[in-house]
Design an enzyme around this catalytic site. Structure first.
Site, PDB file in Angstrom:
ATOM      1  N   ILE A 126       0.843  -1.205   0.000  1.00 27.47           N
ATOM      2  CA  ILE A 126       0.000   0.000   0.000  1.00 27.47           C
ATOM      3  C   ILE A 126       0.876   1.252   0.000  1.00 27.47           C
ATOM      4  O   ILE A 126       0.432   2.328  -0.353  1.00 27.47           O
ATOM      5  CB  ILE A 126      -0.980   0.047   1.204  1.00 27.47           C
ATOM      6  CG1 ILE A 126      -0.229   0.112   2.540  1.00 27.47           C
ATOM      7  CG2 ILE A 126      -1.964  -1.103   1.167  1.00 27.47           C
ATOM      8  CD1 ILE A 126      -1.096   0.574   3.709  1.00 27.47           C
ATOM      9  N   ASP A 127       2.151   1.103   0.408  1.00 29.73           N
ATOM     10  CA  ASP A 127       3.036   2.277   0.548  1.00 29.73           C
ATOM     11  C   ASP A 127       3.518   2.831  -0.794  1.00 29.73           C
ATOM     12  O   ASP A 127       3.980   3.968  -0.853  1.00 29.73           O
ATOM     13  CB  ASP A 127       4.270   1.912   1.396  1.00 29.73           C
ATOM     14  CG  ASP A 127       3.899   1.365   2.765  1.00 29.73           C
ATOM     15  OD1 ASP A 127       2.777   1.639   3.219  1.00 29.73           O
ATOM     16  OD2 ASP A 127       4.732   0.668   3.368  1.00 29.73           O
ATOM     17  N   ARG A 162     -14.030  22.332  13.666  1.00 28.47           N
ATOM     18  CA  ARG A 162     -12.837  21.748  14.290  1.00 28.47           C
ATOM     19  C   ARG A 162     -11.713  21.533  13.280  1.00 28.47           C
ATOM     20  O   ARG A 162     -11.955  21.500  12.075  1.00 28.47           O
ATOM     21  CB  ARG A 162     -13.178  20.353  14.847  1.00 28.47           C
ATOM     22  CG  ARG A 162     -13.946  20.371  16.121  1.00 28.47           C
ATOM     23  CD  ARG A 162     -14.385  18.970  16.452  1.00 28.47           C
ATOM     24  NE  ARG A 162     -15.001  18.909  17.768  1.00 28.47           N
ATOM     25  CZ  ARG A 162     -15.802  17.935  18.173  1.00 28.47           C
ATOM     26  NH1 ARG A 162     -16.090  16.939  17.355  1.00 28.47           N
ATOM     27  NH2 ARG A 162     -16.294  17.940  19.381  1.00 28.47           N
ATOM     28  N   GLY A 170       2.131   4.390   5.354  1.00 29.77           N
ATOM     29  CA  GLY A 170       3.020   4.697   4.230  1.00 29.77           C
ATOM     30  C   GLY A 170       4.487   4.553   4.563  1.00 29.77           C
ATOM     31  O   GLY A 170       5.350   4.780   3.718  1.00 29.77           O
ATOM     32  N   ARG A 171       4.752   4.265   5.857  1.00 28.94           N
ATOM     33  CA  ARG A 171       6.129   4.132   6.326  1.00 28.94           C
ATOM     34  C   ARG A 171       6.967   5.371   5.998  1.00 28.94           C
ATOM     35  O   ARG A 171       6.537   6.455   6.344  1.00 28.94           O
ATOM     36  CB  ARG A 171       6.759   2.863   5.767  1.00 28.94           C
ATOM     37  CG  ARG A 171       7.526   2.176   6.863  1.00 28.94           C
ATOM     38  CD  ARG A 171       7.943   0.788   6.550  1.00 28.94           C
ATOM     39  NE  ARG A 171       7.572  -0.074   7.647  1.00 28.94           N
ATOM     40  CZ  ARG A 171       7.385  -1.371   7.550  1.00 28.94           C
ATOM     41  NH1 ARG A 171       7.503  -1.963   6.395  1.00 28.94           N
ATOM     42  NH2 ARG A 171       7.087  -2.072   8.611  1.00 28.94           N
ATOM     43  N   ARG A 266      -9.253  17.379  16.799  1.00 27.48           N
ATOM     44  CA  ARG A 266      -9.452  15.943  17.037  1.00 27.48           C
ATOM     45  C   ARG A 266      -8.493  15.154  16.146  1.00 27.48           C
ATOM     46  O   ARG A 266      -8.075  15.640  15.081  1.00 27.48           O
ATOM     47  CB  ARG A 266     -10.887  15.529  16.688  1.00 27.48           C
ATOM     48  CG  ARG A 266     -11.937  16.118  17.604  1.00 27.48           C
ATOM     49  CD  ARG A 266     -11.907  15.429  18.970  1.00 27.48           C
ATOM     50  NE  ARG A 266     -13.032  15.831  19.783  1.00 27.48           N
ATOM     51  CZ  ARG A 266     -13.051  16.882  20.607  1.00 27.48           C
ATOM     52  NH1 ARG A 266     -11.983  17.664  20.703  1.00 27.48           N
ATOM     53  NH2 ARG A 266     -14.126  17.152  21.329  1.00 27.48           N
ATOM     54  N   ARG A 275      -5.467  -1.099   4.946  1.00 27.75           N
ATOM     55  CA  ARG A 275      -4.928  -2.290   4.290  1.00 27.75           C
ATOM     56  C   ARG A 275      -6.008  -3.317   3.951  1.00 27.75           C
ATOM     57  O   ARG A 275      -5.731  -4.314   3.273  1.00 27.75           O
ATOM     58  CB  ARG A 275      -3.883  -2.955   5.204  1.00 27.75           C
ATOM     59  CG  ARG A 275      -2.566  -2.236   5.263  1.00 27.75           C
ATOM     60  CD  ARG A 275      -1.405  -3.177   5.053  1.00 27.75           C
ATOM     61  NE  ARG A 275      -1.391  -4.319   5.928  1.00 27.75           N
ATOM     62  CZ  ARG A 275      -0.621  -4.426   7.014  1.00 27.75           C
ATOM     63  NH1 ARG A 275       0.185  -3.456   7.371  1.00 27.75           N
ATOM     64  NH2 ARG A 275      -0.645  -5.515   7.734  1.00 27.75           N
TER      65      ARG A 275
HETATM   66  O1  F6P Z   1       4.146  -1.582   4.685  1.00 29.00           O
HETATM   67  C1  F6P Z   1       2.776  -1.570   4.863  1.00 29.00           C
HETATM   68  C2  F6P Z   1       2.413  -1.013   6.214  1.00 29.00           C
HETATM   69  O2  F6P Z   1       1.009  -0.976   6.306  1.00 29.00           O
HETATM   70  C3  F6P Z   1       3.025   0.346   6.545  1.00 29.00           C
HETATM   71  O3  F6P Z   1       2.352   1.405   5.929  1.00 29.00           O
HETATM   72  C4  F6P Z   1       2.928   0.338   8.050  1.00 29.00           C
HETATM   73  O4  F6P Z   1       3.905   1.171   8.635  1.00 29.00           O
HETATM   74  C5  F6P Z   1       3.183  -1.102   8.399  1.00 29.00           C
HETATM   75  O5  F6P Z   1       2.896  -1.860   7.244  1.00 29.00           O
HETATM   76  C6  F6P Z   1       2.360  -1.608   9.552  1.00 29.00           C
HETATM   77  O6  F6P Z   1       2.747  -2.898   9.826  1.00 29.00           O
HETATM   78  P1  F6P Z   1       1.982  -3.901  10.790  1.00 29.00           P
HETATM   79  O7  F6P Z   1       0.808  -4.442  10.042  1.00 29.00           O
HETATM   80  O8  F6P Z   1       2.985  -4.946  11.087  1.00 29.00           O
HETATM   81  O9  F6P Z   1       1.543  -3.120  11.992  1.00 29.00           O
END
Ligand code: F6P
Length: 342
Positions: A126-127, A162, A170-171, A266, A275
């Site tokens: 997804i990133d 708000r 997205g890391r 908020r 995901r």
């Molecule tokens: O690499 C996909 C991702 O969803 C990143 O965006 C996110 O930082 C990470 O995986 C989260 O990982 P996990 O599912 O192990 O918490």
């Protein structure tokens, strides 16, 4: 010909279309397909699933992966590399399709050099942060999900006057934040590629108030960083691929915005909702094209390669090149987003 397939790393919508396409194309060629469960773990433990036409029937619209996944790194487990090699031979595999992101394909690339050469990679995440491909499958679905969430946050933010901060995944790349932010009409988009300037963020929000917009939507990527602060993490402990668990920046950012502007704020952390779910048409088609191409590469004995999207063509690149560096957001796209900031 016998082909193995595994899906590793974080799951995403589009994995099942790839599995289905590999099995269907292999069937056309008269090849047999065997699935390994839970990423590299399945190859280490020889945990398999027979993949015939019946096994992949009806999986096209399903999110996740029927093979399961894990973040197992055979290079971080005692004796695992040997097991991988042994099971490759034991199962009589002629080739392996590794479906994954930088970590899974990083392992595929190393294995190619370390005596398991018959591997072909398929880029998922997804990133959208893998090099050599314009898009990874899974990204489009995640962006559409986030866009819908932003639309929903808009109506409630506006009614209550708000500020709402939406924290997205997205890391270390800002693709999801940027594209979903653009699509959802966010007022401020903060990404890892550009350090956050709090004065600028607050100035944008205040300016909106001055022109009668008493609400604002701020989209922040989990990996974004403040100019003078360490990266915000949920967990410092590194996983088998050396990643910290990101998350929490929205909470900090929202607090600062409220403190500095005085406007009620908020925070909404979208998390794993991004995901899940059924793949979009784009991801179904991309996954399908990738799967078919992977089998074509195997048929032509083009190993050590990753299938990729270039424009509207499916091409292939050396795995090594694809995992060398992360593909981060380009300035051109960010500049477009800036036009709509505030
Ligand atoms: O690499 C996909 C991702 O969803 C990143 O965006 C996110 O930082 C990470 O995986 C989260 O990982 P996990 O599912 O192990 O918490």
């Amino acid at each position: 010909m016998k082909i193995g397939i595994l899906t590793g790393g974080g799951d995403c919508p589009g994995l099942n279309p790839v599995i289905r396409a590999v099995v269907r194309k292999a069937h056309c060629e008269g090849y047999e397909v065997i699935g390994f469960k839970n990423g590299w773990k399945g190859l280490i433990e020889n945990d398999t699933l027979k993949l015939d036409l019946g096994a992949v029937s009806g999986i096209l619209p399903k999110g996740g992966t029927i093979l399961g996944t894990s973040r197992t790194n055979p290079y971080k487990k005692e004796g695992a590399l040997e097991k991988v090699k042994q099971n490759f031979t034991k199962m009589g595999l002629d080739a392996l399709v590794a479906v994954g992101g930088e970590d899974t394909l990083g392992v595929a690339s190393r294995l190619t050099r370390d005596g398991v050469p018959n591997i072909v990679g398929v880029p998922k995440t997804i990133d959208n942060d893998l090099s050599c491909t314009d898009y990874t499958f899974g990204f489009d679905t995640a962006v559409n999900t986030v866009m819908e969430c932003i639309d929903r946050l808009h109506t409630t933010a506006e009614s209550h006057h708000r500020i709402i901060v939406a924290e997205v995944m997205g890391r270390h790349a800002g693709w999801i934040a940027l594209e979903a932010g653009l699509a959802g009409g966010a007022d401020v988009i903060l990404i890892p590629e550009i350090p956050i300037d709090m004065d600028e963020v607050c100035a944008i929000i205040k300016k909106r108030h001055q022109r009668g917009k008493t609400f604002s939507i701020v989209v922040v990527a989990e990996g974004a960083q403040f100019k003078d602060k360490d990266m915000v993490t949920q967990e410092e402990k590194l996983d088998e691929f050396g990643h910290v668990r990101l998350g929490g920046i929205g909470e900090f950012l929202g607090g600062e915005i409220e403190k500095r502007t005085g406007y009620e704020t908020r925070i909404s952390v979208l998390g794993h909702i991004q995901r899940g779910g059924s793949p979009t048409a784009f991801d179904r088609v991309l996954g399908t094209r990738f799967g078919v191409k992977a089998v074509e590469l195997i048929k032509n004995k083009k190993f050590g390669r990753m299938v990729a999207l270039a424009g509207n063509k499916i091409v292939d690149f050396p795995l090594e090149e694809a995992v060398k560096a992360l593909k981060t957001v380009d300035q051109e796209l960010y500049d477009i987003a800036k036009v709509f900031s505030g």
